[in-house]
Design a protein around this motif. Structure first.
Motif, PDB file in Angstrom:
ATOM      1  N   VAL A  72       0.842  -1.199   0.000  1.00  0.00           N
ATOM      2  CA  VAL A  72       0.000   0.000   0.000  1.00  0.00           C
ATOM      3  C   VAL A  72       0.880   1.253   0.000  1.00  0.00           C
ATOM      4  O   VAL A  72       2.029   1.240   0.453  1.00  0.00           O
ATOM      5  CB  VAL A  72      -0.955   0.017   1.213  1.00  0.00           C
ATOM      6  N   LYS A  73       0.310   2.334  -0.486  1.00  0.00           N
ATOM      7  CA  LYS A  73       1.063   3.576  -0.648  1.00  0.00           C
ATOM      8  C   LYS A  73       1.573   4.113   0.691  1.00  0.00           C
ATOM      9  O   LYS A  73       2.648   4.734   0.763  1.00  0.00           O
ATOM     10  CB  LYS A  73       0.189   4.615  -1.342  1.00  0.00           C
ATOM     11  N   ALA A  74       0.816   3.892   1.764  1.00  0.00           N
ATOM     12  CA  ALA A  74       1.249   4.362   3.086  1.00  0.00           C
ATOM     13  C   ALA A  74       2.605   3.774   3.462  1.00  0.00           C
ATOM     14  O   ALA A  74       3.452   4.454   4.050  1.00  0.00           O
ATOM     15  CB  ALA A  74       0.199   4.000   4.137  1.00  0.00           C
ATOM     16  N   TRP A  75       2.811   2.507   3.129  1.00  0.00           N
ATOM     17  CA  TRP A  75       4.093   1.862   3.415  1.00  0.00           C
ATOM     18  C   TRP A  75       5.206   2.465   2.573  1.00  0.00           C
ATOM     19  O   TRP A  75       6.325   2.645   3.063  1.00  0.00           O
ATOM     20  CB  TRP A  75       3.996   0.358   3.149  1.00  0.00           C
ATOM     21  N   GLU A  76       4.920   2.732   1.313  1.00  0.00           N
ATOM     22  CA  GLU A  76       5.938   3.296   0.425  1.00  0.00           C
ATOM     23  C   GLU A  76       6.436   4.644   0.951  1.00  0.00           C
ATOM     24  O   GLU A  76       7.599   5.012   0.765  1.00  0.00           O
ATOM     25  CB  GLU A  76       5.382   3.484  -0.984  1.00  0.00           C
ATOM     26  N   LEU A  77       5.551   5.371   1.632  1.00  0.00           N
ATOM     27  CA  LEU A  77       5.924   6.664   2.185  1.00  0.00           C
ATOM     28  C   LEU A  77       6.581   6.546   3.557  1.00  0.00           C
ATOM     29  O   LEU A  77       7.539   7.262   3.866  1.00  0.00           O
ATOM     30  CB  LEU A  77       4.691   7.566   2.284  1.00  0.00           C
ATOM     31  N   ALA A  78       6.053   5.653   4.400  1.00  0.00           N
ATOM     32  CA  ALA A  78       6.471   5.612   5.804  1.00  0.00           C
ATOM     33  C   ALA A  78       7.745   4.801   6.027  1.00  0.00           C
ATOM     34  O   ALA A  78       8.609   5.201   6.828  1.00  0.00           O
ATOM     35  CB  ALA A  78       5.346   5.053   6.672  1.00  0.00           C
ATOM     36  N   ILE A  79       7.884   3.676   5.362  1.00  0.00           N
ATOM     37  CA  ILE A  79       9.025   2.799   5.649  1.00  0.00           C
ATOM     38  C   ILE A  79      10.365   3.455   5.323  1.00  0.00           C
ATOM     39  O   ILE A  79      11.338   3.272   6.080  1.00  0.00           O
ATOM     40  CB  ILE A  79       8.835   1.437   4.955  1.00  0.00           C
ATOM     41  N   PRO A  80      10.489   4.265   4.269  1.00  0.00           N
ATOM     42  CA  PRO A  80      11.772   4.958   4.056  1.00  0.00           C
ATOM     43  C   PRO A  80      12.153   5.947   5.155  1.00  0.00           C
ATOM     44  O   PRO A  80      13.290   6.415   5.193  1.00  0.00           O
ATOM     45  CB  PRO A  80      11.550   5.678   2.719  1.00  0.00           C
ATOM     46  N   THR A  81      11.219   6.273   6.052  1.00  0.00           N
ATOM     47  CA  THR A  81      11.535   7.162   7.181  1.00  0.00           C
ATOM     48  C   THR A  81      11.989   6.372   8.408  1.00  0.00           C
ATOM     49  O   THR A  81      12.368   6.977   9.412  1.00  0.00           O
ATOM     50  CB  THR A  81      10.308   8.006   7.580  1.00  0.00           C
ATOM     51  N   MET A  82      11.944   5.041   8.343  1.00  0.00           N
ATOM     52  CA  MET A  82      12.253   4.202   9.495  1.00  0.00           C
ATOM     53  C   MET A  82      13.718   3.780   9.494  1.00  0.00           C
ATOM     54  O   MET A  82      14.296   3.515   8.443  1.00  0.00           O
ATOM     55  CB  MET A  82      11.357   2.948   9.498  1.00  0.00           C
ATOM     56  N   LYS A  83      14.301   3.717  10.681  1.00  0.00           N
ATOM     57  CA  LYS A  83      15.657   3.206  10.844  1.00  0.00           C
ATOM     58  C   LYS A  83      15.608   1.700  11.094  1.00  0.00           C
ATOM     59  O   LYS A  83      14.598   1.174  11.583  1.00  0.00           O
ATOM     60  CB  LYS A  83      16.352   3.882  12.015  1.00  0.00           C
ATOM     61  N   VAL A  84      16.691   1.014  10.778  1.00  0.00           N
ATOM     62  CA  VAL A  84      16.774  -0.421  11.059  1.00  0.00           C
ATOM     63  C   VAL A  84      16.562  -0.651  12.548  1.00  0.00           C
ATOM     64  O   VAL A  84      17.156   0.031  13.389  1.00  0.00           O
ATOM     65  CB  VAL A  84      18.142  -0.982  10.624  1.00  0.00           C
ATOM     66  N   PHE A 147      26.492  -3.312  15.759  1.00  0.00           N
ATOM     67  CA  PHE A 147      27.081  -4.148  16.814  1.00  0.00           C
ATOM     68  C   PHE A 147      27.635  -3.270  17.936  1.00  0.00           C
ATOM     69  O   PHE A 147      27.437  -3.566  19.127  1.00  0.00           O
ATOM     70  CB  PHE A 147      28.180  -5.026  16.224  1.00  0.00           C
ATOM     71  N   LYS A 148      28.320  -2.186  17.566  1.00  0.00           N
ATOM     72  CA  LYS A 148      28.895  -1.285  18.564  1.00  0.00           C
ATOM     73  C   LYS A 148      27.813  -0.629  19.412  1.00  0.00           C
ATOM     74  O   LYS A 148      28.036  -0.309  20.583  1.00  0.00           O
ATOM     75  CB  LYS A 148      29.735  -0.212  17.876  1.00  0.00           C
ATOM     76  N   LYS A 149      26.632  -0.425  18.820  1.00  0.00           N
ATOM     77  CA  LYS A 149      25.514   0.190  19.548  1.00  0.00           C
ATOM     78  C   LYS A 149      24.753  -0.827  20.387  1.00  0.00           C
ATOM     79  O   LYS A 149      23.816  -0.470  21.098  1.00  0.00           O
ATOM     80  CB  LYS A 149      24.552   0.853  18.556  1.00  0.00           C
ATOM     81  N   GLY A 150      25.139  -2.106  20.283  1.00  0.00           N
ATOM     82  CA  GLY A 150      24.453  -3.146  21.043  1.00  0.00           C
ATOM     83  C   GLY A 150      23.211  -3.686  20.376  1.00  0.00           C
ATOM     84  O   GLY A 150      22.462  -4.458  20.986  1.00  0.00           O
ATOM     85  N   ALA A 151      22.973  -3.296  19.114  1.00  0.00           N
ATOM     86  CA  ALA A 151      21.815  -3.807  18.361  1.00  0.00           C
ATOM     87  C   ALA A 151      22.233  -5.094  17.657  1.00  0.00           C
ATOM     88  O   ALA A 151      22.464  -5.120  16.437  1.00  0.00           O
ATOM     89  CB  ALA A 151      21.342  -2.759  17.355  1.00  0.00           C
ATOM     90  N   ILE A 152      22.322  -6.177  18.420  1.00  0.00           N
ATOM     91  CA  ILE A 152      22.948  -7.404  17.923  1.00  0.00           C
ATOM     92  C   ILE A 152      22.087  -8.104  16.872  1.00  0.00           C
ATOM     93  O   ILE A 152      22.615  -8.575  15.854  1.00  0.00           O
ATOM     94  CB  ILE A 152      23.244  -8.369  19.097  1.00  0.00           C
ATOM     95  N   GLU A 153      20.800  -8.183  17.091  1.00  0.00           N
ATOM     96  CA  GLU A 153      19.917  -8.820  16.102  1.00  0.00           C
ATOM     97  C   GLU A 153      19.987  -8.083  14.760  1.00  0.00           C
ATOM     98  O   GLU A 153      20.052  -8.707  13.696  1.00  0.00           O
ATOM     99  CB  GLU A 153      18.470  -8.841  16.613  1.00  0.00           C
ATOM    100  N   GLU A 154      19.965  -6.751  14.832  1.00  0.00           N
ATOM    101  CA  GLU A 154      20.034  -5.956  13.608  1.00  0.00           C
ATOM    102  C   GLU A 154      21.395  -6.099  12.932  1.00  0.00           C
ATOM    103  O   GLU A 154      21.491  -6.159  11.695  1.00  0.00           O
ATOM    104  CB  GLU A 154      19.744  -4.488  13.919  1.00  0.00           C
TER     105      GLU A 154
END
Length: 283
Positions: A72-84, A147-154
């Protein structure tokens, strides 16, 4: 009246029909145009809060390419604003969702929607050997930062994507092939470091051995393999691989310290086993 909840909303579309609320901050970077992204999500009808779709219930991540018309278009707009690593609620009116028609039996016509989306990772397309190696290096760097930030899964996700770029790369120039070999050894050992942090010791053993298959002189490989076996309580295997590493670098302070620890833990285990056996015999 404006509530605290309303103040948390971030306007995504100019008309305000797509908004976002961050539930958990991310640690990584944001996707770029035409990247492939991987998410977990749950979809709800906003008015009734009825859930109509969930990757978590299916236990399967969802992957798609931005600007491909697959979501959906909402995802196309919103997901590029999200960080991993970010988890967010995305709200949209029907014109950014399933429109006037909705989805038969699932989404009513003109329905406003709410999505809970977690961005697990993203990656770019790469064609030539040089592009694939460059993308692998870029993704490895992203994994290092996470990894340095402790975000191990990411970080683990980023390292795996880095490996995917080059794991089957062979049709290239000799210097590229050698660069690829060294890079994948480093990536495998970074993956092992993530598994050690996550206490996935058997996985750490597996990827360390793959790395050593490509570079049998890599001291870091023997060290992490020794760590993994030590955490699993397999003292003999730990000591064996640490000593193999010391054959290549006898003065390695890291390996010598780990060997001393492994031998002490083994001796304590033997002493405790003897004590328990004697106690059983006395009874």
């Amino acid at each position: 009246m404006v509530t605290d909840v309303d103040m948390d909303l971030i306007k995504i579309s100019e008309d305000g029909h797509v908004t976002k609320r961050i539930l958990r901050e991310g640690s990584g970077t944001t996707p770029e145009k035409n990247n492939s992204v991987c998410v977990h999500y749950e979809s709800f009808l906003q008015d009734t809060n009825v859930k109509f779709d969930s990757t978590r219930e299916r236990k399967a991540e969802f992957t798609f390419t931005l600007n491909s018309g697959k979501v959906v278009k909402a995802w196309e707009l919103a997901i590029p604003t999200m960080k991993v690593g970010e988890k967010a609620e995305i709200f949209c009116t029907s014109d950014y969702g399933y429109g006037d028609e909705g989805r038969t039996y699932i989404v009513p016509p003109k329905a406003s929607l709410r999505f809970e989306v977690e961005l697990l990772g993203f990656w770019e397309a790469a064609g030539s050997a040089a592009e694939r190696i460059s993308s692998a290096e870029k993704k490895k760097g992203e994994g290092n930062d996470l990894f340095k930030k402790g975000a191990i899964e990411e970080a683990l996700f980023a390292y795996r994507k880095a490996r995917d770029y080059i794991k089957d790369l062979w049709n290239c120039e000799p210097e590229e092939l050698e660069k690829c070999r060294l890079l994948i050894v480093t990536i495998q050992l970074n993956i092992a470091a993530c598994h050690l942090k996550l206490k996935n010791y058997e996985f750490a053993v597996e990827v360390c051995k793959r790395a050593l298959d490509r570079d049998c002189t890599n001291i870091k490989g023997y060290y992490r393999l020794g760590q993994a076996y030590l955490e699993m309580g397999d003292f003999d295997q730990s000591i064996e691989f640490i000593k193999l590493g010391l054959e290549y670098k006898p003065n390695s302070t890291e390996l010598l310290a780990l060997l001393s620890m492994a031998e002490k833990k083994k001796q304590r285990w033997l002493n405790e086993s003897k004590r328990i056996y004697r106690k059983m015999c006395d009874n």
